[in-house]
Design a protein around this motif. Structure first.
Motif, PDB file in Angstrom:
ATOM      1  N   MET A 276      20.372 -46.019 -17.719  1.00  0.00           N
ATOM      2  CA  MET A 276      19.925 -46.642 -18.780  1.00  0.00           C
ATOM      3  C   MET A 276      21.415 -47.584 -19.232  1.00  0.00           C
ATOM      4  SD  MET A 276      16.824 -46.227 -19.251  1.00  0.00           S
ATOM      5  CE  MET A 276      16.283 -47.077 -20.591  1.00  0.00           C
ATOM      6  N   GLU A 277      20.950 -48.794 -19.196  1.00  0.00           N
ATOM      7  CA  GLU A 277      22.135 -49.830 -19.407  1.00  0.00           C
ATOM      8  C   GLU A 277      22.005 -50.526 -20.683  1.00  0.00           C
ATOM      9  OE1 GLU A 277      23.567 -52.771 -16.288  1.00  0.00           O
ATOM     10  OE2 GLU A 277      25.049 -51.259 -15.977  1.00  0.00           O
ATOM     11  N   LYS A 278      22.777 -51.033 -21.534  1.00  0.00           N
ATOM     12  CA  LYS A 278      22.523 -51.690 -22.565  1.00  0.00           C
ATOM     13  C   LYS A 278      22.696 -53.238 -22.343  1.00  0.00           C
ATOM     14  CE  LYS A 278      23.715 -51.809 -27.517  1.00  0.00           C
ATOM     15  NZ  LYS A 278      24.356 -51.089 -28.380  1.00  0.00           N
ATOM     16  N   ASN A 279      21.578 -53.901 -22.902  1.00  0.00           N
ATOM     17  CA  ASN A 279      21.666 -55.427 -22.660  1.00  0.00           C
ATOM     18  C   ASN A 279      22.542 -56.181 -23.733  1.00  0.00           C
ATOM     19  OD1 ASN A 279      20.750 -58.133 -22.743  1.00  0.00           O
ATOM     20  ND2 ASN A 279      19.333 -57.724 -21.426  1.00  0.00           N
ATOM     21  N   LYS A 280      23.635 -56.558 -23.173  1.00  0.00           N
ATOM     22  CA  LYS A 280      24.529 -57.176 -24.306  1.00  0.00           C
ATOM     23  C   LYS A 280      23.750 -58.511 -25.006  1.00  0.00           C
ATOM     24  CE  LYS A 280      26.606 -60.307 -20.828  1.00  0.00           C
ATOM     25  NZ  LYS A 280      28.087 -60.633 -20.403  1.00  0.00           N
ATOM     26  N   ASN A 281      22.889 -59.039 -24.551  1.00  0.00           N
ATOM     27  CA  ASN A 281      22.293 -59.968 -25.142  1.00  0.00           C
ATOM     28  C   ASN A 281      21.372 -59.768 -26.402  1.00  0.00           C
ATOM     29  OD1 ASN A 281      23.551 -62.257 -23.533  1.00  0.00           O
ATOM     30  ND2 ASN A 281      21.982 -61.731 -21.994  1.00  0.00           N
ATOM     31  N   ASN A 282      20.388 -58.686 -26.186  1.00  0.00           N
ATOM     32  CA  ASN A 282      19.438 -58.161 -27.301  1.00  0.00           C
ATOM     33  C   ASN A 282      19.727 -56.782 -27.652  1.00  0.00           C
ATOM     34  OD1 ASN A 282      18.626 -56.781 -24.994  1.00  0.00           O
ATOM     35  ND2 ASN A 282      16.786 -57.965 -24.544  1.00  0.00           N
ATOM     36  N   GLY A 283      20.717 -56.163 -26.995  1.00  0.00           N
ATOM     37  CA  GLY A 283      21.044 -54.868 -27.461  1.00  0.00           C
ATOM     38  C   GLY A 283      20.001 -53.714 -27.166  1.00  0.00           C
ATOM     39  N   LEU A 284      18.851 -54.170 -26.135  1.00  0.00           N
ATOM     40  CA  LEU A 284      17.991 -52.881 -25.647  1.00  0.00           C
ATOM     41  C   LEU A 284      18.621 -52.391 -24.531  1.00  0.00           C
ATOM     42  CD1 LEU A 284      14.946 -55.080 -26.071  1.00  0.00           C
ATOM     43  CD2 LEU A 284      15.583 -53.525 -27.554  1.00  0.00           C
ATOM     44  N   TRP A 285      18.222 -50.956 -24.523  1.00  0.00           N
ATOM     45  CA  TRP A 285      18.284 -50.269 -23.099  1.00  0.00           C
ATOM     46  C   TRP A 285      17.485 -50.522 -22.167  1.00  0.00           C
ATOM     47  CZ3 TRP A 285      22.820 -47.648 -22.601  1.00  0.00           C
ATOM     48  CH2 TRP A 285      23.583 -47.546 -24.058  1.00  0.00           C
ATOM     49  N   ASN A 286      18.009 -51.188 -20.971  1.00  0.00           N
ATOM     50  CA  ASN A 286      17.011 -51.313 -19.847  1.00  0.00           C
ATOM     51  C   ASN A 286      17.539 -50.438 -18.700  1.00  0.00           C
ATOM     52  OD1 ASN A 286      17.876 -54.788 -20.675  1.00  0.00           O
ATOM     53  ND2 ASN A 286      15.998 -53.436 -21.115  1.00  0.00           N
ATOM     54  N   LEU A 287      16.804 -50.129 -17.582  1.00  0.00           N
ATOM     55  CA  LEU A 287      16.860 -49.651 -16.129  1.00  0.00           C
ATOM     56  C   LEU A 287      17.817 -50.535 -15.466  1.00  0.00           C
ATOM     57  CD1 LEU A 287      13.144 -48.280 -15.559  1.00  0.00           C
ATOM     58  CD2 LEU A 287      15.671 -47.007 -16.049  1.00  0.00           C
ATOM     59  N   ALA A 288      18.726 -50.028 -15.023  1.00  0.00           N
ATOM     60  CA  ALA A 288      19.769 -50.592 -13.971  1.00  0.00           C
ATOM     61  C   ALA A 288      19.535 -49.688 -12.717  1.00  0.00           C
ATOM     62  CB  ALA A 288      21.209 -50.745 -14.499  1.00  0.00           C
ATOM     63  N   LEU A 289      19.268 -50.299 -11.534  1.00  0.00           N
ATOM     64  CA  LEU A 289      19.081 -49.668 -10.254  1.00  0.00           C
ATOM     65  C   LEU A 289      20.161 -50.202  -9.462  1.00  0.00           C
ATOM     66  CD1 LEU A 289      17.464 -47.454  -8.574  1.00  0.00           C
ATOM     67  CD2 LEU A 289      16.012 -49.280  -7.880  1.00  0.00           C
ATOM     68  N   SER A 290      20.817 -49.298  -8.590  1.00  0.00           N
ATOM     69  CA  SER A 290      21.676 -49.792  -7.580  1.00  0.00           C
ATOM     70  C   SER A 290      21.006 -50.004  -6.112  1.00  0.00           C
ATOM     71  CB  SER A 290      22.901 -48.702  -7.339  1.00  0.00           C
ATOM     72  OG  SER A 290      22.387 -47.584  -6.532  1.00  0.00           O
ATOM     73  N   LYS A 291      21.899 -50.752  -5.353  1.00  0.00           N
ATOM     74  CA  LYS A 291      21.139 -50.861  -3.967  1.00  0.00           C
ATOM     75  C   LYS A 291      21.251 -49.440  -3.380  1.00  0.00           C
ATOM     76  CE  LYS A 291      22.327 -53.513   0.210  1.00  0.00           C
ATOM     77  NZ  LYS A 291      23.052 -54.334   0.961  1.00  0.00           N
ATOM     78  N   ARG A 292      20.195 -49.384  -2.544  1.00  0.00           N
ATOM     79  CA  ARG A 292      19.854 -47.864  -1.981  1.00  0.00           C
ATOM     80  C   ARG A 292      21.132 -47.663  -1.046  1.00  0.00           C
ATOM     81  NH1 ARG A 292      13.853 -46.512  -0.446  1.00  0.00           N
ATOM     82  NH2 ARG A 292      13.828 -47.995  -2.086  1.00  0.00           N
ATOM     83  N   LEU A 293      21.528 -46.626  -0.840  1.00  0.00           N
ATOM     84  CA  LEU A 293      22.532 -46.247   0.012  1.00  0.00           C
ATOM     85  C   LEU A 293      22.128 -45.231   1.082  1.00  0.00           C
ATOM     86  CD1 LEU A 293      25.794 -46.491   0.332  1.00  0.00           C
ATOM     87  CD2 LEU A 293      26.175 -44.373  -0.617  1.00  0.00           C
ATOM     88  N   ARG A 294      22.293 -45.743   2.289  1.00  0.00           N
ATOM     89  CA  ARG A 294      21.689 -45.163   3.467  1.00  0.00           C
ATOM     90  C   ARG A 294      22.590 -44.766   4.568  1.00  0.00           C
ATOM     91  NH1 ARG A 294      16.055 -44.789   4.126  1.00  0.00           N
ATOM     92  NH2 ARG A 294      14.717 -46.000   2.522  1.00  0.00           N
ATOM     93  N   CYS A 295      22.607 -43.887   5.428  1.00  0.00           N
ATOM     94  CA  CYS A 295      23.477 -43.502   6.443  1.00  0.00           C
ATOM     95  C   CYS A 295      23.276 -44.675   7.805  1.00  0.00           C
ATOM     96  CB  CYS A 295      23.365 -42.273   6.850  1.00  0.00           C
ATOM     97  SG  CYS A 295      23.288 -40.806   5.935  1.00  0.00           S
ATOM     98  N   LYS A 296      24.229 -45.196   8.050  1.00  0.00           N
ATOM     99  CA  LYS A 296      24.013 -46.115   9.184  1.00  0.00           C
ATOM    100  C   LYS A 296      24.270 -45.479  10.582  1.00  0.00           C
ATOM    101  CE  LYS A 296      26.651 -49.689   6.769  1.00  0.00           C
ATOM    102  NZ  LYS A 296      27.798 -50.664   6.672  1.00  0.00           N
ATOM    103  N   ARG A 297      23.496 -45.955  11.540  1.00  0.00           N
ATOM    104  CA  ARG A 297      23.607 -45.389  12.695  1.00  0.00           C
ATOM    105  C   ARG A 297      25.068 -45.035  13.461  1.00  0.00           C
ATOM    106  NH1 ARG A 297      19.504 -47.975  17.123  1.00  0.00           N
ATOM    107  NH2 ARG A 297      17.979 -47.354  15.602  1.00  0.00           N
ATOM    108  N   GLY A 298      25.196 -43.931  13.833  1.00  0.00           N
ATOM    109  CA  GLY A 298      26.358 -43.477  14.288  1.00  0.00           C
ATOM    110  C   GLY A 298      27.390 -43.434  13.319  1.00  0.00           C
ATOM    111  N   GLU A 299      27.401 -43.721  12.128  1.00  0.00           N
ATOM    112  CA  GLU A 299      28.340 -43.453  10.970  1.00  0.00           C
ATOM    113  C   GLU A 299      28.804 -41.989  10.897  1.00  0.00           C
ATOM    114  OE1 GLU A 299      28.948 -45.209   6.541  1.00  0.00           O
ATOM    115  OE2 GLU A 299      26.979 -44.501   6.903  1.00  0.00           O
ATOM    116  N   GLN A 300      30.045 -42.015  10.594  1.00  0.00           N
ATOM    117  CA  GLN A 300      30.837 -40.661  10.190  1.00  0.00           C
ATOM    118  C   GLN A 300      30.836 -40.547   9.021  1.00  0.00           C
ATOM    119  OE1 GLN A 300      32.048 -39.020  13.056  1.00  0.00           O
ATOM    120  NE2 GLN A 300      30.684 -40.397  14.345  1.00  0.00           N
ATOM    121  N   PRO A 301      31.018 -38.978   8.801  1.00  0.00           N
ATOM    122  CA  PRO A 301      30.799 -38.952   7.118  1.00  0.00           C
ATOM    123  C   PRO A 301      31.936 -39.136   6.477  1.00  0.00           C
ATOM    124  CG  PRO A 301      31.006 -36.872   8.853  1.00  0.00           C
ATOM    125  CD  PRO A 301      31.211 -37.975   9.606  1.00  0.00           C
TER     126      PRO A 301
END
Length: 315
Positions: A199-224
């Motif tokens: 939940m992230e505050k909108n600096k323009n109107n002061g309302l709390w909005n949802l903020a979703l990041s880009k999904r993080l997935r394991c790449k093929r052959g990726e190491q830990p």
């Protein structure tokens, strides 16, 4: 000992550790701001119809294909996040401590009944149980979202030295936070997608909005190490955003360090040995809290106790 009685001194001590340039007046003003946030967020949690309570435009930001593990923090009105996910049609499982589950169980049942949702639309997993990883996998196999709130512990730097892969270090202002890496290692092991949802505050109107990041997935052959590096980059970005935008809306400041509930019984320290102290009373017992060193000194001498009482009454 009630932890709420010690919230203010720990808040002062921890915040000062990250913002050493703050004066006592700065800390006091920001503490009042932090407290006001907590009170305003609490008012948002009464059981009501979700379609009346939630911001429709905010709800539209949620995709319909979220899966895997969703990570959030105790920032802003974060307790609204499960409600938005329920309103979007998801069945969710929240990973939480037994104390949190006990506090929220009754309210959750009322919320589900009020909105005619199935009783299992929201479940909890006890974070303290040995079967926690098995429970997470079971929830995911049922096509449920698993919501995890990451907690920081600045004192975990000792573990970081012994087991550097067990913790993720994030620089914040003049110090650093450590987050346990177990949920990330678990996601890599089972090839599970991870997302950050705040939940992230909108600096323009002061309302709390949802903020979703880009999904993080394991790449093929990726190491830990590669996956952990990418996750840490996202984590750094999210925490930096929290601190830069409105750090006082983060609930965790008094709890960053692990504190034992018992106040240590110390011999009365000499007055000229104290640096910066806060007089506090806990269960009718007088203490000095040394903010700089995070130490309690019980004042058993009547003269000192009277001095604490007069300082307290003058504020």
């Amino acid at each position: 000992m009630n932890n709420n009685q010690l919230t203010k001194p720990f808040w002062f001590a921890n915040v000062w550790n990250f913002f050493p340039e703050f004066t006592v007046e700065d800390l006091e003003l920001n503490y009042l701001r932090w407290s006001a946030y907590r009170q305003s967020f609490a008012k948002m949690l009464h059981p009501v119809h979700l379609d009346q309570m939630l911001d429709a435009t905010c709800l539209e930001r949620l995709p319909t294909d979220l899966s895997g593990i969703v990570i959030s923090f105790h920032y802003g009105p974060y307790r609204l996040i499960p409600r938005y996910l329920l309103a979007a049609g998801y069945k969710i499982t929240v990973l939480a401590s037994p104390n949190i589950i006990k506090e929220e169980q009754k309210e959750t049942e009322q919320l589900l009944q009020y909105n005619n949702l199935e009783a299992d639309s929201l479940r909890y997993i006890y974070a303290s149980r040995r079967t926690v990883l098995k429970n997470i996998l079971s929830a995911l196999n049922e096509n449920r979202l698993v919501l995890v709130y990451l907690d920081a512990d600045e004192r975990a730097n000792r573990l970081a030295v012994k087991e550097p892969r067990a913790l993720l270090k994030v620089p914040v202002a003049a110090s650093r936070l450590y987050f346990h890496a177990s949920i990330t290692q678990f996601a890599f092991r089972f090839q599970l997608p991870l997302s950050f949802l705040l939940m992230e505050k909108n600096k323009n109107n002061g309302l709390w909005n949802l903020a979703l990041s880009k999904r993080l997935r394991c790449k093929r052959g990726e190491q830990p190490n590669g996956f952990m590096k990418r996750f840490k980059g996202q984590l750094n970005k999210v925490i930096t955003g929290i601190v830069m935008k409105d750090w006082a809306a983060w609930e965790n400041w008094p709890l960053i360090h692990i504190y034992h509930p018992d106040v240590e019984d110390r011999t009365v320290v000499l007055q000229d040995a104290l640096r910066w102290v806060m007089p506090i009373y806990v269960q009718e017992r007088a203490f000095f809290f040394d903010v700089k060193n995070r130490e309690f000194f019980e004042l058993k001498n009547e003269k000192f106790a009277e001095r604490v009482k007069s300082i307290k009454s003058s504020k």
